[in-house]
Design a protein around this motif. Structure first.
Motif, PDB file in Angstrom:
ATOM      1  N   SER A 219      24.723 -16.921  41.986  1.00  0.00           N
ATOM      2  CA  SER A 219      24.744 -15.855  41.163  1.00  0.00           C
ATOM      3  C   SER A 219      25.044 -15.209  42.206  1.00  0.00           C
ATOM      4  CB  SER A 219      23.553 -16.046  40.488  1.00  0.00           C
ATOM      5  OG  SER A 219      23.478 -16.865  39.582  1.00  0.00           O
ATOM      6  N   THR A 220      25.028 -13.769  42.320  1.00  0.00           N
ATOM      7  CA  THR A 220      24.837 -12.551  43.101  1.00  0.00           C
ATOM      8  C   THR A 220      23.124 -11.730  42.482  1.00  0.00           C
ATOM      9  OG1 THR A 220      27.239 -12.018  42.784  1.00  0.00           O
ATOM     10  CG2 THR A 220      25.800  -9.990  43.591  1.00  0.00           C
TER      11      THR A 220
ATOM     12  N   TRP B 239      32.352  -2.658  43.108  1.00  0.00           N
ATOM     13  CA  TRP B 239      30.779  -2.984  42.774  1.00  0.00           C
ATOM     14  C   TRP B 239      30.353  -4.212  42.096  1.00  0.00           C
ATOM     15  CZ3 TRP B 239      26.968  -1.052  45.707  1.00  0.00           C
ATOM     16  CH2 TRP B 239      26.440  -0.216  46.363  1.00  0.00           C
ATOM     17  N   ASP B 240      30.145  -5.276  42.772  1.00  0.00           N
ATOM     18  CA  ASP B 240      29.990  -7.013  42.523  1.00  0.00           C
ATOM     19  C   ASP B 240      27.932  -6.195  41.608  1.00  0.00           C
ATOM     20  OD1 ASP B 240      29.465  -9.295  40.794  1.00  0.00           O
ATOM     21  OD2 ASP B 240      29.439 -10.159  42.682  1.00  0.00           O
ATOM     22  N   THR B 241      28.181  -6.530  39.986  1.00  0.00           N
ATOM     23  CA  THR B 241      26.155  -6.768  40.268  1.00  0.00           C
ATOM     24  C   THR B 241      26.206  -7.729  39.634  1.00  0.00           C
ATOM     25  OG1 THR B 241      26.842  -5.755  38.189  1.00  0.00           O
ATOM     26  CG2 THR B 241      26.649  -4.183  39.323  1.00  0.00           C
ATOM     27  N   ALA B 242      24.445  -7.984  39.914  1.00  0.00           N
ATOM     28  CA  ALA B 242      23.803  -9.290  39.411  1.00  0.00           C
ATOM     29  C   ALA B 242      23.811  -9.393  37.796  1.00  0.00           C
ATOM     30  CB  ALA B 242      22.234  -9.193  39.936  1.00  0.00           C
TER      31      ALA B 242
ATOM     32  N   ALA C 182      26.762  -6.514  45.091  1.00  0.00           N
ATOM     33  CA  ALA C 182      27.259  -5.526  46.491  1.00  0.00           C
ATOM     34  C   ALA C 182      28.424  -5.374  46.369  1.00  0.00           C
ATOM     35  CB  ALA C 182      27.746  -7.193  47.259  1.00  0.00           C
ATOM     36  N   PHE C 183      29.857  -4.190  47.213  1.00  0.00           N
ATOM     37  CA  PHE C 183      29.954  -4.086  47.081  1.00  0.00           C
ATOM     38  C   PHE C 183      31.609  -4.240  47.762  1.00  0.00           C
ATOM     39  CE2 PHE C 183      28.624  -0.821  49.914  1.00  0.00           C
ATOM     40  CZ  PHE C 183      29.740  -0.159  51.044  1.00  0.00           C
TER      41      PHE C 183
ATOM     42  N   THR D  27      32.053 -12.127  40.490  1.00  0.00           N
ATOM     43  CA  THR D  27      31.773 -12.434  41.454  1.00  0.00           C
ATOM     44  C   THR D  27      33.694 -13.038  41.720  1.00  0.00           C
ATOM     45  OG1 THR D  27      29.753 -12.219  41.946  1.00  0.00           O
ATOM     46  CG2 THR D  27      30.984 -13.091  44.156  1.00  0.00           C
ATOM     47  N   SER D  28      33.893 -14.205  41.243  1.00  0.00           N
ATOM     48  CA  SER D  28      34.826 -14.758  41.463  1.00  0.00           C
ATOM     49  C   SER D  28      36.285 -13.856  41.037  1.00  0.00           C
ATOM     50  CB  SER D  28      34.886 -15.966  40.234  1.00  0.00           C
ATOM     51  OG  SER D  28      34.331 -17.105  40.508  1.00  0.00           O
TER      52      SER D  28
END
Length: 228
Positions: free
Chosen positions: A35-36, A54-57, A40-41, A19-20
């Motif tokens: 933490s994701t 896309w950012d994933t957990a 999210a995108f 995410t960073s």
């Protein structure tokens, strides 16, 4: 909302800085993140193309969502922490198989984040006003080296049963970055966008004229063969 032309997905264990990295690229600043949850995108315009990132957990409880987010992806960024060898092993053991739902011509990048924490050298930091300044690194030891990332990239090609001549060279698609200082972050994303546009979109616009028939192999992978 603009419809994305291609999808880019960031995968990796929790706390490697996915995410960073995305915030550094989109907002041009470092932001401590939580933490994701799920995913999210962001939508990025690159020339005439709209690219969703896309950012994933990375948490284990959200692991099953990864293959859903990877579905149809044109590029996957596999991210680890250069000071944590286990984070690279997690890519091999948990995350690589999730990319089976990605586009058949998916491009891969292997990214070692948190380069600012290593004891190798001072890192150049880019300030919010665009000026570069040298900052001193901490005393953490580097556990994953570029040679390890290149080896993993080549194992991905074998896992996907691709020919090396048909994909970008490992030296071009393996990076060390720092979301905190901005080191190589722009280079990472812009290289991926450039490769995706040239390798993927052009093939979609000009598909091959010959038809290749392949037998369907309905085998289920439970673990990447590149694991050691």
């Amino acid at each position: 909302m603009m419809k994305p032309d291609v999808k880019v997905v960031i995968l990796g264990d929790m706390n490697v800085g996915k995410t960073s990295l995305l915030h550094r690229y989109i907002e041009k600043r470092f932001q401590d993140t939580v933490s994701t949850v799920g995913g999210a995108f962001y939508l990025k315009q690159w020339g005439p193309y709209n690219i969703s990132i896309w950012d994933t957990a990375g948490r284990e409880q959200f692991h099953g969502l990864g293959s859903m987010y990877c579905r149809g992806a044109a590029a996957v960024i596999l991210t680890y922490d250069v000071t944590n060898r286990q984070s690279l092993s997690e890519l091999e053991d948990r995350f690589l198989a999730l990319t089976d739902t990605a586009h058949a011509e998916c491009i891969f990048a292997v990214v070692g984040n948190k380069a600012d924490l290593t004891d190798e050298c001072a890192i150049v930091q880019t300030s919010e006003v665009g000026e570069e300044e040298e900052v001193s690194p901490s005393t953490l030891h580097k556990q994953v080296f570029m040679e390890d990332a290149i080896y993993f990239y080549k194992q991905i090609i074998k896992y996907k049963m691709l020919e090396e001549k048909d994909v970008p060279a490992a030296e071009k698609m393996c990076f060390e970055t720092s979301a905190k200082t901005g080191y190589n972050v722009d280079l990472l994303f812009e290289t991926i966008f450039e490769v995706v546009v040239s390798f993927v979109l052009k093939k979609r616009v000009n598909p091959p004229q010959t038809v290749v028939l392949r037998h369907s192999l309905k085998t289920k992978r439970t673990k990447s063969p590149c694991c050691s």
